[in-house]
Motif scaffolding. Sequence first.
Motif, short mmCIF file in Angstrom:
data_model
loop_
_atom_site.label_atom_id
_atom_site.label_comp_id
_atom_site.label_asym_id
_atom_site.label_seq_id
_atom_site.Cartn_x
_atom_site.Cartn_y
_atom_site.Cartn_z
N PHE A 89 0.75 -1.11 -0.22
CA PHE A 89 -0.03 0.06 -0.15
C PHE A 89 0.57 1.42 -0.20
CE2 PHE A 89 -3.18 -3.27 1.57
CZ PHE A 89 -4.12 -2.89 0.51
N TYR A 90 1.82 1.19 0.74
CA TYR A 90 2.94 2.38 0.79
C TYR A 90 3.95 2.59 -0.34
CZ TYR A 90 0.78 4.21 5.09
OH TYR A 90 0.01 4.61 6.20
N ALA A 91 4.36 1.79 -0.79
CA ALA A 91 5.67 1.61 -1.62
C ALA A 91 5.13 1.22 -3.38
CB ALA A 91 6.50 0.77 -1.61
N THR A 92 3.62 1.27 -3.53
CA THR A 92 2.99 0.86 -4.72
C THR A 92 3.34 1.81 -5.78
OG1 THR A 92 1.02 -0.11 -5.95
CG2 THR A 92 0.71 1.82 -4.08
N ASP A 93 3.33 1.37 -6.91
CA ASP A 93 3.34 2.45 -8.23
C ASP A 93 1.92 2.65 -8.73
OD1 ASP A 93 6.32 2.32 -8.28
OD2 ASP A 93 6.21 0.54 -9.60
N ARG A 94 1.05 1.93 -8.11
CA ARG A 94 -0.54 1.88 -8.82
C ARG A 94 -1.02 3.10 -7.99
NH1 ARG A 94 -3.98 -2.50 -7.87
NH2 ARG A 94 -5.17 -1.30 -9.60
N GLN A 95 -1.46 4.23 -8.40
CA GLN A 95 -2.01 5.29 -7.84
C GLN A 95 -3.25 4.68 -7.21
OE1 GLN A 95 -0.80 8.09 -6.88
NE2 GLN A 95 -2.54 8.40 -5.88
N GLU A 96 -4.15 3.99 -8.03
CA GLU A 96 -5.37 3.46 -7.40
C GLU A 96 -5.25 2.95 -5.88
OE1 GLU A 96 -5.06 0.98 -11.08
OE2 GLU A 96 -3.78 3.13 -10.46
N THR A 97 -4.14 1.88 -5.77
CA THR A 97 -3.78 1.42 -4.49
C THR A 97 -3.45 2.37 -3.54
OG1 THR A 97 -2.85 -0.64 -5.89
CG2 THR A 97 -2.37 -0.61 -3.49
N TYR A 98 -2.42 3.19 -3.87
CA TYR A 98 -2.23 4.31 -2.86
C TYR A 98 -3.18 5.09 -2.46
CZ TYR A 98 0.31 8.02 -0.34
OH TYR A 98 0.36 9.03 0.50
N SER A 99 -4.16 5.43 -3.41
CA SER A 99 -5.34 6.44 -3.17
C SER A 99 -6.07 5.80 -1.93
CB SER A 99 -6.02 6.62 -4.46
OG SER A 99 -6.64 5.61 -4.78
N LEU A 100 -6.19 4.59 -1.76
CA LEU A 100 -7.04 3.88 -0.61
C LEU A 100 -6.27 4.50 0.72
CD1 LEU A 100 -7.29 0.32 -1.53
CD2 LEU A 100 -8.76 2.03 -1.75
N VAL A 101 -5.08 4.62 0.65
CA VAL A 101 -4.13 5.20 1.85
C VAL A 101 -4.60 6.59 2.09
CG1 VAL A 101 -1.91 5.49 2.90
CG2 VAL A 101 -2.20 3.55 1.65
N GLU A 102 -4.49 7.37 1.03
CA GLU A 102 -4.99 8.66 0.99
C GLU A 102 -6.44 9.09 1.48
OE1 GLU A 102 -2.25 11.06 -2.17
OE2 GLU A 102 -3.92 9.61 -3.08
N THR A 103 -7.29 8.21 0.96
CA THR A 103 -8.81 8.31 1.24
C THR A 103 -9.07 7.90 2.82
OG1 THR A 103 -9.41 7.72 -0.77
CG2 THR A 103 -10.89 7.35 0.59
N PHE A 104 -8.15 6.88 3.30
CA PHE A 104 -8.48 6.62 4.65
C PHE A 104 -7.84 7.73 5.53
CE2 PHE A 104 -6.73 4.71 8.72
CZ PHE A 104 -7.94 4.06 9.29
N ASN A 105 -7.01 8.40 5.38
CA ASN A 105 -6.44 9.65 5.98
C ASN A 105 -7.02 10.82 5.95
OD1 ASN A 105 -3.59 8.74 7.57
ND2 ASN A 105 -3.82 7.64 5.93
N HIS A 106 -7.43 11.05 4.72
CA HIS A 106 -8.14 12.34 4.40
C HIS A 106 -9.34 12.34 4.19
CE1 HIS A 106 -4.00 13.80 4.85
NE2 HIS A 106 -3.52 12.61 3.79
N GLN A 107 -10.21 11.59 3.80
CA GLN A 107 -11.49 11.65 3.49
C GLN A 107 -12.19 10.05 3.97
OE1 GLN A 107 -10.80 11.72 -0.57
NE2 GLN A 107 -11.76 13.35 -0.81
N PRO A 108 -12.04 9.94 5.32
CA PRO A 108 -12.31 8.66 5.80
C PRO A 108 -13.95 8.42 5.88
CG PRO A 108 -11.85 10.29 7.65
CD PRO A 108 -11.48 10.89 6.32
N ASP A 109 -14.71 9.33 5.66
CA ASP A 109 -16.27 8.97 5.26
C ASP A 109 -16.27 8.21 3.87
OD1 ASP A 109 -15.23 11.46 4.40
OD2 ASP A 109 -17.38 12.14 3.82
N GLN A 110 -15.16 8.47 3.11
CA GLN A 110 -15.27 7.67 1.55
C GLN A 110 -14.69 6.40 1.62
OE1 GLN A 110 -14.55 10.54 -1.35
NE2 GLN A 110 -15.70 12.20 -0.30
N PHE A 111 -14.06 6.16 2.68
CA PHE A 111 -12.97 4.90 2.57
C PHE A 111 -14.21 3.55 2.69
CE2 PHE A 111 -10.74 1.40 4.82
CZ PHE A 111 -9.80 1.56 4.14
N LYS A 112 -13.65 2.66 2.00
CA LYS A 112 -14.61 1.28 1.83
C LYS A 112 -13.58 0.25 2.26
CE LYS A 112 -17.76 3.01 -1.81
NZ LYS A 112 -17.33 4.60 -1.30
#
Length: 192
Positions: free
Chosen positions: A141-164
Amino acid sequence: MKNKTLDSILNVDMVKQKKPEEIKQIWKQYFSGEDTVYAVIPGKTFDLMWKRAQHCPSFLFALPRKEGYEFFVGQWSGAELHFTSLINIQTQGEAATSQLILYHYPELQEDKGIVLMTAEMDSNFLNVPEAQCLASQVQLFYATDRQETYSLVETFNHQPDQFKYMSVITELEQSRLGQELRPQQDPSMPTA
């Protein structure tokens, strides 16, 4: 085992004379008899993880269990990453203790291009393959090249209400990480 320094594990001055490959061997040999998780992380990989950890200091990791998944919150504290089961956080709040702590040692990164990692785990909660699965997910999750994967981390931290939660499980299943933790279906048994 607080403030565990690299010096408390190995002779850093002696190791600095060695090549990265030799250091990797020493690290592997040192922990091979131990019931723990350890790794040698390439410097560039750690840089990416570290940069992202500053921006997104926590994430929800999923651990495959016999029945479904157990969630663990990973919380960065300096170069340590503390994993605490979500159920413990929900029931104990601030008093919840970590079941796994990953210690990252960047002391050799500049000269040798590697970061050493070891762990401390509560064996009442986790076994080594389970701890390894959680540790591997940090890179997933933290060292991925796939933006879709890392965006889960960003969503969890910055938009928790949208995290699935399910998106973490989907990512984990696609990566095939932790598959060995699941009981395998007996091929001789008919499936429903």
